[in-house]
Write a protein that holds these residues in place. Sequence first.
Motif, mmCIF file in Angstrom:
data_model
loop_
_atom_site.group_PDB
_atom_site.id
_atom_site.type_symbol
_atom_site.label_atom_id
_atom_site.label_comp_id
_atom_site.label_asym_id
_atom_site.label_seq_id
_atom_site.Cartn_x
_atom_site.Cartn_y
_atom_site.Cartn_z
ATOM 1 N N SER A 2 37.929 -48.009 85.094
ATOM 2 C CA SER A 2 38.637 -47.059 84.132
ATOM 3 C C SER A 2 39.987 -47.189 83.934
ATOM 4 C CB SER A 2 38.412 -45.519 84.819
ATOM 5 O OG SER A 2 38.990 -45.365 86.036
ATOM 6 N N THR A 3 40.750 -46.397 83.238
ATOM 7 C CA THR A 3 42.115 -46.897 82.960
ATOM 8 C C THR A 3 42.757 -46.230 84.204
ATOM 9 O OG1 THR A 3 41.642 -46.167 80.573
ATOM 10 C CG2 THR A 3 44.168 -46.135 81.419
ATOM 11 N N LYS A 4 42.544 -45.490 84.928
ATOM 12 C CA LYS A 4 43.032 -44.923 86.186
ATOM 13 C C LYS A 4 43.216 -46.077 86.975
ATOM 14 C CE LYS A 4 43.771 -41.039 89.445
ATOM 15 N NZ LYS A 4 43.027 -40.039 89.786
ATOM 16 N N SER A 5 42.009 -46.654 87.444
ATOM 17 C CA SER A 5 41.812 -47.652 88.467
ATOM 18 C C SER A 5 42.549 -48.950 88.032
ATOM 19 C CB SER A 5 40.468 -48.089 88.655
ATOM 20 O OG SER A 5 39.780 -48.514 87.477
ATOM 21 N N THR A 6 42.640 -49.235 86.657
ATOM 22 C CA THR A 6 43.372 -50.332 86.139
ATOM 23 C C THR A 6 44.724 -49.970 86.161
ATOM 24 O OG1 THR A 6 41.692 -50.644 84.586
ATOM 25 C CG2 THR A 6 43.624 -51.990 84.258
ATOM 26 N N ALA A 7 45.557 -48.801 86.089
ATOM 27 C CA ALA A 7 46.758 -48.553 86.292
ATOM 28 C C ALA A 7 47.294 -48.730 87.656
ATOM 29 C CB ALA A 7 47.053 -47.255 85.731
ATOM 30 N N THR A 8 46.219 -48.196 88.446
ATOM 31 C CA THR A 8 46.790 -48.508 90.103
ATOM 32 C C THR A 8 46.652 -49.796 90.461
ATOM 33 O OG1 THR A 8 45.266 -46.168 90.366
ATOM 34 C CG2 THR A 8 45.763 -47.661 92.167
ATOM 35 N N ILE A 9 45.909 -50.715 89.990
ATOM 36 C CA ILE A 9 45.958 -52.180 90.176
ATOM 37 C C ILE A 9 47.284 -52.631 89.873
ATOM 38 C CG2 ILE A 9 44.841 -54.481 89.975
ATOM 39 C CD1 ILE A 9 41.953 -52.663 89.652
ATOM 40 N N ALA A 10 47.772 -52.263 88.564
ATOM 41 C CA ALA A 10 48.987 -52.878 88.110
ATOM 42 C C ALA A 10 50.196 -52.316 88.758
ATOM 43 C CB ALA A 10 48.988 -52.480 86.575
ATOM 44 N N GLY A 11 49.865 -51.054 89.231
ATOM 45 C CA GLY A 11 51.162 -50.395 89.985
ATOM 46 C C GLY A 11 51.071 -50.947 91.339
ATOM 47 N N LEU A 12 50.062 -51.261 92.125
ATOM 48 C CA LEU A 12 49.928 -51.884 93.369
ATOM 49 C C LEU A 12 50.621 -53.250 93.308
ATOM 50 C CD1 LEU A 12 49.214 -51.170 96.314
ATOM 51 C CD2 LEU A 12 47.109 -51.976 96.045
ATOM 52 N N SER A 13 49.994 -53.991 92.464
ATOM 53 C CA SER A 13 50.382 -55.333 92.334
ATOM 54 C C SER A 13 51.995 -55.440 91.984
ATOM 55 C CB SER A 13 49.603 -56.222 91.368
ATOM 56 O OG SER A 13 49.950 -55.600 89.796
ATOM 57 N N THR A 14 52.515 -54.739 91.273
ATOM 58 C CA THR A 14 54.014 -54.533 90.951
ATOM 59 C C THR A 14 54.797 -54.505 92.420
ATOM 60 O OG1 THR A 14 53.636 -53.679 88.782
ATOM 61 C CG2 THR A 14 55.777 -53.479 89.366
ATOM 62 N N PHE A 15 54.108 -53.302 92.918
ATOM 63 C CA PHE A 15 54.974 -52.802 94.280
ATOM 64 C C PHE A 15 54.694 -54.054 95.271
ATOM 65 C CE2 PHE A 15 54.724 -51.137 98.541
ATOM 66 C CZ PHE A 15 55.909 -50.200 98.341
ATOM 67 N N ILE A 16 53.885 -54.726 95.583
ATOM 68 C CA ILE A 16 53.841 -55.909 96.427
ATOM 69 C C ILE A 16 54.675 -56.899 96.203
ATOM 70 C CG2 ILE A 16 52.146 -57.559 97.379
ATOM 71 C CD1 ILE A 16 50.064 -55.391 97.214
ATOM 72 N N LEU A 17 54.582 -57.313 94.586
ATOM 73 C CA LEU A 17 55.484 -58.448 94.378
ATOM 74 C C LEU A 17 57.044 -58.119 94.091
ATOM 75 C CD1 LEU A 17 53.429 -59.583 91.247
ATOM 76 C CD2 LEU A 17 53.959 -61.002 93.261
ATOM 77 N N LEU A 18 57.080 -56.744 93.933
ATOM 78 C CA LEU A 18 58.739 -56.391 94.094
ATOM 79 C C LEU A 18 59.033 -56.393 95.811
ATOM 80 C CD1 LEU A 18 59.131 -53.700 91.345
ATOM 81 C CD2 LEU A 18 60.260 -55.917 91.344
ATOM 82 N N ILE A 19 58.259 -56.018 96.609
ATOM 83 C CA ILE A 19 58.470 -55.957 98.090
ATOM 84 C C ILE A 19 58.992 -57.554 98.166
ATOM 85 C CG2 ILE A 19 57.940 -55.903 100.492
ATOM 86 C CD1 ILE A 19 58.457 -53.296 99.207
ATOM 87 N N ALA A 20 58.214 -58.525 97.689
ATOM 88 C CA ALA A 20 58.620 -59.976 97.932
ATOM 89 C C ALA A 20 59.774 -60.365 97.397
ATOM 90 C CB ALA A 20 57.564 -60.630 97.432
ATOM 91 N N VAL A 21 60.143 -59.835 96.090
ATOM 92 C CA VAL A 21 61.447 -60.122 95.478
ATOM 93 C C VAL A 21 62.421 -59.487 96.322
ATOM 94 C CG1 VAL A 21 62.590 -59.374 93.569
ATOM 95 C CG2 VAL A 21 60.526 -60.252 93.130
ATOM 96 N N ALA A 22 62.266 -58.361 96.769
ATOM 97 C CA ALA A 22 63.418 -57.548 97.627
ATOM 98 C C ALA A 22 63.897 -58.534 98.872
ATOM 99 C CB ALA A 22 62.974 -55.978 98.075
ATOM 100 N N LEU A 23 63.045 -58.856 99.417
ATOM 101 C CA LEU A 23 63.047 -59.639 100.666
ATOM 102 C C LEU A 23 63.867 -61.058 100.284
ATOM 103 C CD1 LEU A 23 59.733 -59.616 102.562
ATOM 104 C CD2 LEU A 23 61.664 -58.316 103.191
#
Length: 111
Positions: A2-23
Amino acid sequence: MSTKSTATIAGLSTFILLIAVALVFIFGQIVLLNGASESEGFNAISIAVICQSVSLLPSVILARWLTKLLITKFDWNKFLVVVAATIVGVGLGSVLMFLSIIVGTVTSGVR
């Protein structure tokens, strides 16, 4: 999927990549503050980390919103939507995190 699960995957992947960028940015700021005193350096890094933490929220929200928009309005492929939304979210977050390094360094009084 569904759209909700796809949006969750995009948000979670963005969050994880931004943690790496922040480090990476924090390590860069430590190198930048090599000649500063300990109290100025601690203040600069603390302010930058707080600003970077705050900049995570709009980036994840943008990635989730963009995912829903591209699927519902433009009928894109879900995999391409996740990739595009993640790239846009990480781009916005990286710019905001870079600005947080500048704000942290300037407000702590490092010259």
